[in-house]
Design an enzyme around this catalytic site. Sequence first.
Site, PDB file in Angstrom:
ATOM      1  N   ASP A 430      44.703  42.370  44.840  1.00 37.14           N
ATOM      2  CA  ASP A 430      45.491  41.422  45.622  1.00 37.14           C
ATOM      3  C   ASP A 430      46.663  40.928  44.779  1.00 37.14           C
ATOM      4  O   ASP A 430      46.651  41.040  43.547  1.00 37.14           O
ATOM      5  CB  ASP A 430      44.639  40.241  46.069  1.00 37.14           C
ATOM      6  CG  ASP A 430      45.248  39.493  47.249  1.00 37.14           C
ATOM      7  OD1 ASP A 430      46.310  39.924  47.737  1.00 37.14           O
ATOM      8  OD2 ASP A 430      44.667  38.483  47.681  1.00 37.14           O
ATOM      9  N   ASP A 500      44.264  44.568  49.344  1.00 32.48           N
ATOM     10  CA  ASP A 500      44.748  43.423  50.101  1.00 32.48           C
ATOM     11  C   ASP A 500      46.216  43.184  49.754  1.00 32.48           C
ATOM     12  O   ASP A 500      46.768  43.819  48.853  1.00 32.48           O
ATOM     13  CB  ASP A 500      43.909  42.188  49.770  1.00 32.48           C
ATOM     14  CG  ASP A 500      43.983  41.128  50.860  1.00 32.48           C
ATOM     15  OD1 ASP A 500      44.752  41.316  51.818  1.00 32.48           O
ATOM     16  OD2 ASP A 500      43.282  40.102  50.754  1.00 32.48           O
TER      17      ASP A 500
END
Length: 666
Positions: A430, A500
């Site tokens: 992420d 993500d």
Amino acid sequence: MNEVAEQKGRGRQLQSKVNTTSPSSSSSGSERQDNSSDSGTVLKRRRIEEDDCPIERIKQKAKDSNKHEEKKYKMTIRYTNKTIESNNNMANQIWNLILRQIMKGLELQLVGRNLYDPKNKVSLPQYGLELWPGYITSIRQHQENVLLCCEMSHKVMRTETILDIIRRYQKENSEHWQDNFKREIIGSIVLTNYNNKTYRVDDVDFKSKPCDTFKFKDREISYQDYYGMRYKLHIRDIKQPMLVSNPKARRVLSQEKIKFSDHHYFQTSSDCVDWTNAMRSKEMYQNINLTRWAIVYPKKFYDVTINFLNSLQNVAKGMNYSVGKPKHFDIYDDRPKSYIEKLMRINQDDPRLVAVIVPNNAADRYSAIKRVTCVDAAVPTQVIVARTLTKPKGLMTIATKVMIQINCKLGGAPWMIDFPISGVMAIGFDISHDPTNRSKSYGAFVATMDLKKNVKFFSSVSEHKKGEASGTIANHFIGALKAFKLEHKALPERIIFYRDGVDEGQNYSVIEDEVEHLKKMLKDIYDKFGNGKKPKFTFIVVTKKLNTRIFLNKNSKYENPEPGTVVDSVITLPNRFEFFLVSQSVRQGTVAPTNYNIIHHDVQDNDLTPDRLQILTYKYTHLYYNWSGTTRVPAVVQYAHKLADLAAKSLQRIPNLGLNDKLYYL
């Protein structure tokens, strides 16, 4: 389902004309004749009044294309006392339905959700492709008027059939040709010309053939005969395998057993995926005893600190966890500078952990504490707000949560679940932006080290620059593979990458840059150090921010679906290999699903079918140790998000490499 078949004849096309009746803008109830006509069909308008009986006089005879006999079609129009305003969503739906029927009248072909023109296709035989022009249309109410948006679209169609691909792999004369074929075809979308529908390939059944039979109504019929009867198709190759496409819209995965130490379990259920209460009386799955540690606190919080340490000891006894006595360090005030000076002194003793009591959630003080311990040194810290320790009723709950976090930061694990396969590295990635400098971002990478064998993680952070994600991720990847090989004396059998931080418009750049770069890197590494093994790599884009909501129709009442609910058709996009997963249970409001878009998926020896991948993904949502329940995303994604936030919002620099094997960011 058999994909490859040859058309022998054309079915008849049903054509019919039906008189239409629509409300007139005139206020009178009288009927008038319009001047317009279509091939002798007179269009009439009439305003339907409240006292009118249902109109049922419109009839049409046509021939059924299958039975070749006449049928009667009757349209009934009733007064509903309901006016639809132009800005109503229902009006938008009606307009779009009418437009869709008009587009079909232009002999456009529906592919997925949009209409394309196969008659004006551009053939590229040298590449085995066709380019179909088409349109994406939408009618919506805008600020002043209802407007039609019409956008040009093109669909690239592959002319190579599934049977062509099978024969290509058979010519390789490889004993693994079936595995190679599966790896290419599973997860892809196929278009069947005989019914103009798209299907996702979930599996390939080499044991089934077109000559096999199934029960159809009250008799047994072969697939070959069924296609001849239903679609007028003649299947020439009766030895070809069958493609499997699961038409299910929803299924609920089995609930997990939470494992603690000494074979103690807690069985989750559809009503309860929260094991907070069970934690208080169970020994944690993997304990790392707390020794050689220190605690820092302002002098005014001395009593609060002593009460907290006593509660921590009481919780430790119930969980069979050993907590040694800490060294006490008090400070005269709560300025960031005072904490920094004291922590620099403590770091010289190389403690295993430092607990820090602070008066409130001031960001500058928290950042200063974390920089001294997580950047300048490699010392995990547990920061505790004094205000939360002043409430006697909640003190034991706070002490329990702190105990769990401390154990994790030392390398322990409070609980675990059963995993069906070994040799798996699950990765979460992420990105988080620095709030003080929006041009600066940090990417966090967290990987498991085969959770079936032991509970260990690898974490790393790097400064992230737009357009350079593939290179930074590859560097993290190499570090994780080295750690895995050091731990298990071998490289992972299977790698699942949950990505993500990807916007919708970035998907293609992710495919081209990150996935291809990582595939090449993995091939080079496994060729050198894999002992003949080939990397099995899966890349999944995780999306949490969705407008989609899923409801369960239970006794005519709509409820939130159960945790573990998977939806992989109907609402999924036809050009994607994706699924929705509801992994949480909420007490208020509607539960939000998470979308998993599988960009790349290697399948060898049928080891990880789409159904198994969904099960494995749900299992990973049970292992976020900051919450004794399931999370919206797999734990590695949540860990990566937590680490990226710490780096971007508190540290604003790269953490000490000595912390890479610990969950110090919880």
